[in-house]
Design a protein around this motif. Structure first.
Motif, PDB file in Angstrom:
ATOM      1  N   GLU A 259      59.822  64.942   3.968  1.00 43.92           N
ATOM      2  CA  GLU A 259      58.400  64.804   3.668  1.00 43.92           C
ATOM      3  C   GLU A 259      57.553  65.230   4.859  1.00 43.92           C
ATOM      4  O   GLU A 259      56.539  65.942   4.718  1.00 43.92           O
ATOM      5  CB  GLU A 259      58.099  63.350   3.280  1.00 43.92           C
TER       6      GLU A 259
ATOM      7  N   ARG B  12      62.177  60.846   4.325  1.00 45.78           N
ATOM      8  CA  ARG B  12      60.975  60.832   5.171  1.00 45.78           C
ATOM      9  C   ARG B  12      60.906  62.082   6.040  1.00 45.78           C
ATOM     10  O   ARG B  12      59.821  62.671   6.234  1.00 45.78           O
ATOM     11  CB  ARG B  12      61.009  59.577   6.055  1.00 45.78           C
TER      12      ARG B  12
ATOM     13  N   ARG C 228      66.616  57.161   2.983  1.00 45.29           N
ATOM     14  CA  ARG C 228      65.171  57.064   3.191  1.00 45.29           C
ATOM     15  C   ARG C 228      64.735  57.864   4.415  1.00 45.29           C
ATOM     16  O   ARG C 228      63.667  58.487   4.415  1.00 45.29           O
ATOM     17  CB  ARG C 228      64.778  55.582   3.338  1.00 45.29           C
TER      18      ARG C 228
END
Length: 467
Positions: free
Chosen positions: A382, A379, A375
């Motif tokens: 992103e 992230r 994750r």
């Protein structure tokens, strides 16, 4: 008991006919009847205790006259029994009690039946208080009514006073008439004479036995005197021997006492030896028990040490496996397979070497760490993408501002019109970055509409180099 022919049998009883007697209701133990009487008195609320000599049963006899007896004897034994039972139970019902015994006698002059009633009625009152002389008339009336049902020829007798008043002779009022006596007396006299003859013979035999006994007694007396003298001499000799034996016995007892003292001393020494041996045995048992406990304790310590070493080795392996897993997570070689969702790592040998329970315990946090790392990376990617988009849109805004300044773009109807509008500004989204870019574009539009931003004119600029 007379009813059951127990004990001494009277002489007037024909013992050859004892088997003909019939017991219709057998007497239960008198202790039970007495206990029942006491219970009935208690239920009736009697305060005084029943006397020890109080009547337990009330006895009676059912008899017949000569003619009635002859008619009754013509009945079958079964019907006679029914008649006696019916009469006894009728009497019990009349006085509210119960029949305790009923026996038919056929071994005397005429047939008759003896019965017993419980001495207290169902309400706890004594029958002796209820059955008085004036009650006998009603009893005879009841007897006639019951027996007449079985033997119709039986008639109710008349009272003696009534018969005498009617002119009957006194002899006729007796239980047996003269005619009956003429029938019975010859046989009875013959029986009494036979009994008297037998008694005379027995008396003569008894006197002969007494005389013979006297002779035997005289002979025994002489023999006893001779034996008494011999016994006296023997007694003197026995007394002398007894004194000698007493002296010897005293000497033997003295020796036995000394021997007993020696044996008692030996017993005491033996007791002490046994006690010391028992104490020694107990001490040895305690030492053996302590030795066994020490051996057992050493074995437990060895087992605990081996278990601790095994546990330490296991957790060392677990620590090494965890460190390897963390290193692979940092290097990115520990990840989930997108197709199966299983963990994939570069070197799983340390993890496979662990016990299954510990391995399964480590896999759960490893999966969590891999998921967290995944994750975080997602992230980060992103954020990088959004940063690049924002920089691209900032550059596009600068290009729009330059185009407005150069006249390649203009503001019309609240929008910026530009022939080659950057693609990144054509479709702004709902992200925070897009809202910021849109706000900047809105400010540019308002500034242009206010005349703050407009294209520059060459004739408005003066200075060297301009024609």
């Amino acid at each position: 008991m007379h009813d059951y022919r127990l004990g001494r049998i009277p002489a007037y009883v024909d013992q050859t006919k004892l088997r003909d007697n019939r017991v219709l209701i057998r007497l239960r133990p008198l202790t039970q009847v007495r206990a029942e009487n006491a219970r009935l008195r208690e239920q009736a609320g009697r305060q005084r205790k029943m006397k020890s000599n109080a009547a337990v049963v009330m006895i009676g006899v059912i008899t017949f006259g000569v003619l009635a007896a002859r008619d009754f004897m013509k009945l079958s034994p079964k019907r006679q029994n029914r008649a006696f039972r019916k009469l006894a139970r009728s009497l019990a019902k009349k006085f509210a009690t119960k029949v305790e015994s009923l026996v038919v006698h056929l071994d005397e002059t005429t047939i008759h039946a003896h019965f017993m009633l419980r001495a207290y009625d169902h309400s706890g009152h004594a029958l002796s208080d209820k059955i008085k002389r004036d009650a006998t008339t009603s009893i005879q009336d009841l007897t006639h009514r019951v027996l007449a049902c079985f033997c119709p020829g039986i008639q109710r007798g008349h009272r003696k006073l009534d018969r005498l008043a009617a002119g009957a002779n006194y002899v006729e009022t007796l239980h047996r008439s003269v005619r009956a006596l003429h029938q019975d007396l010859p046989r009875e006299i013959e029986e009494r004479e036979a009994e008297l003859t037998a008694m005379e013979i027995a008396k003569a035999e008894l006197q002969a036995e007494i005389e013979e006994g006297r002779k035997d007694l005289d002979r025994l007396s002489e023999e006893q005197r001779t034996e008494r003298l011999a016994l006296a001499s023997q007694k003197t000799q026995m007394e002398a021997r007894a004194r000698d034996l007493d002296a010897r016995d005293a000497d033997v007892r003295a020796r036995e006492d000394k021997q007993q003292e020696r044996e008692d001393g030996l017993d005491r020494r033996k007791v002490n030896i046994d006690k010391n041996a028992a104490d020694l045995g107990q001490a040895q048992d305690r030492h053996a028990l302590m030795a066994d406990q020490l051996v057992k304790r050493e074995e437990e310590v060895k087992a605990a040490r081996a278990e601790a070493n095994k546990t330490q080795s296991t957790y060392r392996g677990a620590l090494a496996a965890m460190e390897g897993a963390l290193a692979e997570i940092s290097d990115g070689t520990l990840r989930r397979d997108p197709a199966t969702g299983k963990l994939m790592m570069k070197d799983a040998s340390l993890l496979r070497a662990l016990p299954e329970e510990l391995r399964m315990g480590l896999l759960r946090p490893m999966r969590g760490l891999v998921d967290i790392r995944s994750r975080v990376n997602q992230r980060s990617r992103e954020l990088d993408r959004r940063g690049r988009d924002f920089e691209e849109k900032q550059a596009a805004v600068s290009e729009v501002i330059a185009a407005l300044a150069e006249g390649r773009a203009e503001i019309s109807g609240g929008d910026i019109v530009m022939e080659d509008m950057p693609a990144s500004l054509k479709a702004l989204g709902e992200t925070a970055e897009d809202w910021m870019i849109q706000a900047v574009l809105d400010l540019i539009v308002r500034a242009g509409e206010a005349g703050v931003m407009r294209a520059s004119q060459d004739d408005e600029i003066e200075g060297p180099g301009l024609g």
